[in-house]
Design a protein around this motif. Structure first.
Motif, PDB file in Angstrom:
ATOM      1  N   SER A  10     -70.009 -23.603 -52.081  1.00 25.21           N
ATOM      2  CA  SER A  10     -68.674 -23.786 -52.657  1.00 25.21           C
ATOM      3  C   SER A  10     -68.357 -25.253 -52.891  1.00 25.21           C
ATOM      4  O   SER A  10     -67.215 -25.660 -52.924  1.00 25.21           O
ATOM      5  CB  SER A  10     -67.629 -23.156 -51.738  1.00 25.21           C
ATOM      6  OG  SER A  10     -67.912 -23.459 -50.386  1.00 25.21           O
ATOM      7  N   PHE A  12     -69.615 -28.984 -55.211  1.00 25.41           N
ATOM      8  CA  PHE A  12     -69.761 -29.334 -56.621  1.00 25.41           C
ATOM      9  C   PHE A  12     -70.924 -28.584 -57.279  1.00 25.41           C
ATOM     10  O   PHE A  12     -70.801 -28.115 -58.410  1.00 25.41           O
ATOM     11  CB  PHE A  12     -69.981 -30.853 -56.777  1.00 25.41           C
ATOM     12  CG  PHE A  12     -70.253 -31.232 -58.191  1.00 25.41           C
ATOM     13  CD1 PHE A  12     -69.222 -31.313 -59.107  1.00 25.41           C
ATOM     14  CD2 PHE A  12     -71.552 -31.456 -58.638  1.00 25.41           C
ATOM     15  CE1 PHE A  12     -69.472 -31.616 -60.442  1.00 25.41           C
ATOM     16  CE2 PHE A  12     -71.820 -31.761 -59.962  1.00 25.41           C
ATOM     17  CZ  PHE A  12     -70.771 -31.843 -60.865  1.00 25.41           C
ATOM     18  N   SER A  13     -72.060 -28.477 -56.582  1.00 24.83           N
ATOM     19  CA  SER A  13     -73.230 -27.821 -57.196  1.00 24.83           C
ATOM     20  C   SER A  13     -72.884 -26.396 -57.625  1.00 24.83           C
ATOM     21  O   SER A  13     -73.253 -25.959 -58.723  1.00 24.83           O
ATOM     22  CB  SER A  13     -74.397 -27.751 -56.209  1.00 24.83           C
ATOM     23  OG  SER A  13     -74.826 -29.026 -55.863  1.00 24.83           O
ATOM     24  N   ASP A  36     -67.890 -20.528 -48.297  1.00 25.92           N
ATOM     25  CA  ASP A  36     -67.045 -20.439 -47.107  1.00 25.92           C
ATOM     26  C   ASP A  36     -65.985 -21.535 -47.088  1.00 25.92           C
ATOM     27  O   ASP A  36     -65.269 -21.689 -46.113  1.00 25.92           O
ATOM     28  CB  ASP A  36     -67.910 -20.516 -45.844  1.00 25.92           C
ATOM     29  CG  ASP A  36     -68.679 -21.816 -45.748  1.00 25.92           C
ATOM     30  OD1 ASP A  36     -68.750 -22.534 -46.756  1.00 25.92           O
ATOM     31  OD2 ASP A  36     -69.207 -22.113 -44.668  1.00 25.92           O
ATOM     32  N   TYR A  46     -64.751 -33.933 -52.143  1.00 26.12           N
ATOM     33  CA  TYR A  46     -63.592 -33.995 -53.046  1.00 26.12           C
ATOM     34  C   TYR A  46     -62.356 -33.269 -52.524  1.00 26.12           C
ATOM     35  O   TYR A  46     -61.430 -32.990 -53.278  1.00 26.12           O
ATOM     36  CB  TYR A  46     -64.003 -33.476 -54.439  1.00 26.12           C
ATOM     37  CG  TYR A  46     -65.286 -34.131 -54.900  1.00 26.12           C
ATOM     38  CD1 TYR A  46     -65.362 -35.518 -54.995  1.00 26.12           C
ATOM     39  CD2 TYR A  46     -66.436 -33.397 -55.183  1.00 26.12           C
ATOM     40  CE1 TYR A  46     -66.540 -36.150 -55.354  1.00 26.12           C
ATOM     41  CE2 TYR A  46     -67.623 -34.022 -55.554  1.00 26.12           C
ATOM     42  CZ  TYR A  46     -67.662 -35.392 -55.630  1.00 26.12           C
ATOM     43  OH  TYR A  46     -68.827 -36.018 -55.978  1.00 26.12           O
ATOM     44  N   ASN A  56     -67.615 -43.163 -55.996  1.00 28.49           N
ATOM     45  CA  ASN A  56     -68.451 -44.364 -56.059  1.00 28.49           C
ATOM     46  C   ASN A  56     -69.236 -44.423 -57.361  1.00 28.49           C
ATOM     47  O   ASN A  56     -70.194 -45.175 -57.489  1.00 28.49           O
ATOM     48  CB  ASN A  56     -69.356 -44.495 -54.821  1.00 28.49           C
ATOM     49  CG  ASN A  56     -70.130 -43.236 -54.562  1.00 28.49           C
ATOM     50  OD1 ASN A  56     -70.329 -42.438 -55.465  1.00 28.49           O
ATOM     51  ND2 ASN A  56     -70.577 -43.044 -53.343  1.00 28.49           N
ATOM     52  N   ALA A 122     -72.777 -16.630 -46.363  1.00 24.79           N
ATOM     53  CA  ALA A 122     -73.964 -15.773 -46.430  1.00 24.79           C
ATOM     54  C   ALA A 122     -74.815 -16.094 -45.207  1.00 24.79           C
ATOM     55  O   ALA A 122     -75.108 -17.258 -44.941  1.00 24.79           O
ATOM     56  CB  ALA A 122     -74.737 -16.060 -47.707  1.00 24.79           C
ATOM     57  N   THR A 430     -78.331 -35.887 -55.385  1.00 29.90           N
ATOM     58  CA  THR A 430     -77.198 -35.630 -54.493  1.00 29.90           C
ATOM     59  C   THR A 430     -75.871 -36.006 -55.130  1.00 29.90           C
ATOM     60  O   THR A 430     -74.826 -35.722 -54.560  1.00 29.90           O
ATOM     61  CB  THR A 430     -77.343 -36.413 -53.170  1.00 29.90           C
ATOM     62  OG1 THR A 430     -77.666 -37.760 -53.501  1.00 29.90           O
ATOM     63  CG2 THR A 430     -78.430 -35.841 -52.289  1.00 29.90           C
ATOM     64  N   VAL A 432     -73.133 -36.389 -58.649  1.00 30.37           N
ATOM     65  CA  VAL A 432     -72.709 -35.634 -59.835  1.00 30.37           C
ATOM     66  C   VAL A 432     -73.578 -35.894 -61.077  1.00 30.37           C
ATOM     67  O   VAL A 432     -73.983 -34.940 -61.748  1.00 30.37           O
ATOM     68  CB  VAL A 432     -71.211 -35.937 -60.123  1.00 30.37           C
ATOM     69  CG1 VAL A 432     -70.795 -35.467 -61.502  1.00 30.37           C
ATOM     70  CG2 VAL A 432     -70.355 -35.309 -59.031  1.00 30.37           C
TER      71      VAL A 432
HETATM   72  C1  LIG Z   1     -67.711 -38.260 -48.593  1.00 25.95           C
HETATM   73  C2  LIG Z   1     -68.577 -38.104 -49.801  1.00 25.95           C
HETATM   74  C3  LIG Z   1     -68.291 -38.802 -50.959  1.00 25.95           C
HETATM   75  C4  LIG Z   1     -69.060 -38.646 -52.099  1.00 25.95           C
HETATM   76  N1  LIG Z   1     -68.736 -39.323 -53.236  1.00 25.95           N
HETATM   77  C5  LIG Z   1     -69.442 -39.109 -54.367  1.00 25.95           C
HETATM   78  C6  LIG Z   1     -69.072 -39.740 -55.602  1.00 25.95           C
HETATM   79  O1  LIG Z   1     -68.136 -40.529 -55.652  1.00 25.95           O
HETATM   80  N2  LIG Z   1     -69.805 -39.471 -56.712  1.00 25.95           N
HETATM   81  C7  LIG Z   1     -70.866 -38.629 -56.679  1.00 25.95           C
HETATM   82  O2  LIG Z   1     -71.486 -38.414 -57.718  1.00 25.95           O
HETATM   83  N3  LIG Z   1     -71.242 -38.036 -55.535  1.00 25.95           N
HETATM   84  C8  LIG Z   1     -70.565 -38.256 -54.393  1.00 25.95           C
HETATM   85  N4  LIG Z   1     -70.942 -37.645 -53.229  1.00 25.95           N
HETATM   86  C9  LIG Z   1     -72.144 -36.829 -53.239  1.00 25.95           C
HETATM   87  C10 LIG Z   1     -71.746 -35.362 -53.180  1.00 25.95           C
HETATM   88  O3  LIG Z   1     -72.501 -34.852 -52.128  1.00 25.95           O
HETATM   89  C11 LIG Z   1     -71.998 -34.625 -54.469  1.00 25.95           C
HETATM   90  O4  LIG Z   1     -71.262 -35.213 -55.505  1.00 25.95           O
HETATM   91  C12 LIG Z   1     -71.547 -33.163 -54.377  1.00 25.95           C
HETATM   92  O5  LIG Z   1     -70.288 -33.062 -53.797  1.00 25.95           O
HETATM   93  C13 LIG Z   1     -72.545 -32.305 -53.661  1.00 25.95           C
HETATM   94  O6  LIG Z   1     -72.084 -30.992 -53.764  1.00 25.95           O
HETATM   95  P1  LIG Z   1     -72.902 -29.761 -53.197  1.00 25.95           P
HETATM   96  O7  LIG Z   1     -72.231 -28.541 -53.713  1.00 25.95           O
HETATM   97  O8  LIG Z   1     -74.331 -29.901 -53.523  1.00 25.95           O
HETATM   98  O9  LIG Z   1     -72.758 -29.879 -51.630  1.00 25.95           O
HETATM   99  P2  LIG Z   1     -71.452 -29.712 -50.718  1.00 25.95           P
HETATM  100  O10 LIG Z   1     -70.314 -30.449 -51.265  1.00 25.95           O
HETATM  101  O11 LIG Z   1     -71.913 -30.019 -49.342  1.00 25.95           O
HETATM  102  O12 LIG Z   1     -71.098 -28.163 -50.811  1.00 25.95           O
HETATM  103  C14 LIG Z   1     -71.878 -27.132 -50.264  1.00 25.95           C
HETATM  104  C15 LIG Z   1     -70.931 -26.006 -49.925  1.00 25.95           C
HETATM  105  O13 LIG Z   1     -71.651 -24.816 -49.641  1.00 25.95           O
HETATM  106  C16 LIG Z   1     -71.039 -24.151 -48.549  1.00 25.95           C
HETATM  107  N5  LIG Z   1     -72.061 -23.360 -47.864  1.00 25.95           N
HETATM  108  C17 LIG Z   1     -73.116 -23.817 -47.152  1.00 25.95           C
HETATM  109  N6  LIG Z   1     -73.822 -22.782 -46.646  1.00 25.95           N
HETATM  110  C18 LIG Z   1     -73.202 -21.643 -47.072  1.00 25.95           C
HETATM  111  C19 LIG Z   1     -73.470 -20.254 -46.866  1.00 25.95           C
HETATM  112  N7  LIG Z   1     -74.506 -19.827 -46.149  1.00 25.95           N
HETATM  113  N8  LIG Z   1     -72.638 -19.358 -47.429  1.00 25.95           N
HETATM  114  C20 LIG Z   1     -71.580 -19.784 -48.164  1.00 25.95           C
HETATM  115  N9  LIG Z   1     -71.274 -21.091 -48.385  1.00 25.95           N
HETATM  116  C21 LIG Z   1     -72.079 -21.998 -47.835  1.00 25.95           C
HETATM  117  C22 LIG Z   1     -70.520 -25.306 -47.678  1.00 25.95           C
HETATM  118  O14 LIG Z   1     -69.482 -24.887 -46.851  1.00 25.95           O
HETATM  119  C23 LIG Z   1     -70.064 -26.302 -48.714  1.00 25.95           C
HETATM  120  O15 LIG Z   1     -68.712 -26.126 -49.070  1.00 25.95           O
HETATM  121  C24 LIG Z   1     -70.184 -37.787 -52.067  1.00 25.95           C
HETATM  122  C25 LIG Z   1     -70.475 -37.095 -50.878  1.00 25.95           C
HETATM  123  C26 LIG Z   1     -69.682 -37.232 -49.762  1.00 25.95           C
HETATM  124  C27 LIG Z   1     -70.010 -36.457 -48.518  1.00 25.95           C
END
Ligand SMILES: Cc1cc2nc3c(=O)[nH]c(=O)nc-3n(C[C@H](O)[C@H](O)[C@H](O)COP(=O)(O)OP(=O)(O)OC[C@H]3O[C@@H](n4cnc5c(N)ncnc54)[C@H](O)[C@@H]3O)c2cc1C
Length: 461
Positions: A10, A12-13, A36, A46, A56, A122, A430, A432
């Motif tokens: 849930s 950004f990805s 979740d 975010y 950043n 999940a 990692t 956007v």
């Molecule tokens: C504090 C911070 C600041 C950042 N700033 C920037 C920025 O300025 N620019 C940029 O490009 N990137 C930034 N990033 C990098 C950032 O990680 C990515 O931009 C992006 O948010 C990654 O998203 P994601 O969905 O891959 O991971 P996450 O954001 O970690 O989301 C994964 C989600 O999946 C859910 N999940 C996990 N396991 C399960 C399961 N089994 N069942 C259901 N749900 C589950 C989790 O609860 C979580 O909500 C930043 C990261 C952090 C931590």
């Protein structure tokens, strides 16, 4: 029912993929998004509402659509914000942008694929007898889908400090997960703080504490004592790097150093690497990749993941006036003291042990690599032989199309991964600007698979 696609996650990805799927899938298709996190799309990054928690990456590079780079800047202007393409917007605004973008694609119900948002975790996954996979959810439901994308991020579980260093009586004074911002309300105005980790999370937390009125001393400890560099106020143009024929870490680093010695701005050199980072990583063997992780990662992080100038300047003021002191060293012990904790660490490069008092110890070492340790779902899938860790343990094994590979290296039909979980294959995946491209490619691949496997009648319709 069996969904055409289940997106698990849930952050950004997950949302970038859902947005891209909505653009390419026919109205007959069905998508389940299982996450979740209450704020779909926000993840840890975010969901913050503090204005100094800035992106950043400049606004011009944060559009969720790789083919519409101005989308985020236009959204900000539509909100009445006077913003320039090179500005660093707040992460909270970015979360709202994602929410609005998704909502606008969900509005024309009859012309789009069905999307069900399921608030659950999940917990395990098995292969269906016919086709597809079945997920068990923590709300006791099951969910069946023909295509699955694992978009689990790096996990947000508490990160305990090494047990052998921590006296159990000290644990009530240790904050293992600083993203639960509630901890700030327990900190007294003049309390002394010791933060482990000197990266982006540390800076976020220091500025949050200041904004809440904290005025005490802050010690920051990390192995090298390196702090992220700022972006310049005016961005220097990326400088293309001529890669040496020898693809080993030393030759690559030498080539980069030479460019800087010959007068190029180091920021331009680092930015110039970005378009080729994934290909460069893929061209390196395991030995060179692990050398990079062992010796260059900390340096890469501070040069590559730079922070907004305003954020840096606020932090720098605290460094200069002595509020924040950064130490390079290795934690030896955290013991309970009458009024807090006593922290001991060995100073880097010496045998000298230093001691400091802290009312609170905050773990900001963060999760750099996804691995699978944070996720019961991934562990269950590994135990069933459905997935394998990549050779460096950064995430799980995927091929260049983000298809999940089993331990024998064979793609599991219909199973994909995105974001940090795929760092073993892509490394730079990692943030956007990279995840959005992966999301767009994945949506195309999945839509072609669905079109191929649709029964002839449905295809004509
Ligand atoms: C504090 C911070 C600041 C950042 N700033 C920037 C920025 O300025 N620019 C940029 O490009 N990137 C930034 N990033 C990098 C950032 O990680 C990515 O931009 C992006 O948010 C990654 O998203 P994601 O969905 O891959 O991971 P996450 O954001 O970690 O989301 C994964 C989600 O999946 C859910 N999940 C996990 N396991 C399960 C399961 N089994 N069942 C259901 N749900 C589950 C989790 O609860 C979580 O909500 C930043 C990261 C952090 C931590």
């Amino acid at each position: 029912m069996t969904y055409d696609v289940a997106v698990v996650g849930s952050g950004f990805s997950a949302i970038a993929l859902t947005i891209n799927l909505l653009r390419v899938l026919p109205p007959t298709a069905s998508i389940a998004v299982v996450g979740d996190d209450p704020g779909f799309g926000r993840g840890t990054a975010y969901r913050t509402e503090f204005y100094l928690h800035r992106l950043n990456v400049p606004a011009a590079r944060m559009s969720v659509f790789p083919d519409r780079p101005d989308d985020f800047v236009e959204w900000l202007r539509g909100q009445g914000k006077a913003v320039f393409a090179e500005d660093f917007a707040s992460r909270g605004d970015y979360g709202l942008y994602l929410r609005d973008t998704l909502a606008s694609l969900l509005r024309p119900r009859e012309r789009r694929a069905r999307v069900d948002f399921i608030r659950a975790k999940a917990t395990s996954c098995v292969q269906c007898e016919k086709d597809g996979l079945v997920f068990c959810l923590d709300n006791t439901d099951e969910l069946k889908a023909r295509n699955i994308v694992l978009a689990l991020g790096v996990g947000s579980a508490d990160l305990p400090l090494p047990k052998n260093c921590v006296e159990p009586a000290a644990t009530p004074r240790i904050i293992d997960n600083p993203w639960r911002l509630g901890w700030l309300s327990r900190v007294g105005r003049t309390d002394e703080i010791c933060i482990f980790g000197s990266g982006l999370t540390m800076i976020d937390q220091v500025l949050s504490m200041r904004a809440q009125g904290h005025r005490g001393r802050i010690h920051v400890l990390s192995r090298r004592g390196l702090v992220p560099h700022p972006h310049p106020k005016r961005r220097s143009a990326p400088v293309a790097t001529e890669m040496p024929e020898n693809r080993d870490m030393s030759s690559i680093l030498q080539a980069l150093r030479r460019q800087v010695e010959n007068g190029a701005d180091w920021r331009g050199v680092v930015d110039g690497l970005r378009p080729q980072t994934q290909a460069l990583w893929q061209s390196l063997g395991k030995e060179q990749r692990s050398r990079f992780l062992r010796h260059a990662l900390a340096w890469w992080n501070i040069h590559r993941h730079r922070i907004a100038p305003e954020v840096f300047s606020r932090f720098d003021t605290l460094l200069k006036d002595g509020t924040v002191t950064v130490h390079a060293g290795f934690l030896k012990s955290i013991k309970a003291a009458d009024d807090g904790t006593d922290v001991q660490f060995r100073k880097r490069g010496t045998q000298e042990v230093a001691a400091l008092h802290a009312d609170w110890v905050v773990n900001c070492t963060g999760m750099e690599r996804a691995g699978i340790g944070h996720s019961p779902l991934l562990q269950a899938m590994r135990d069933r032989g459905m997935i394998a860790m990549d050779e460096l343990g950064l995430g799980i094994s995927v091929d260049a199309q983000s298809r999940v590979l089993d331990p024998a290296g064979v793609p599991h039909p219909g199973l994909y991964a995105s974001g940090a979980l795929t760092a073993g294959q892509f490394w730079e995946i990692t943030a956007v600007p990279d995840i959005r491209i992966q999301a767009s490619k994945l949506a195309e691949t999945i839509s072609k698979d669905i079109a191929r496997s649709a029964p002839p009648v449905a295809r004509i319709a």
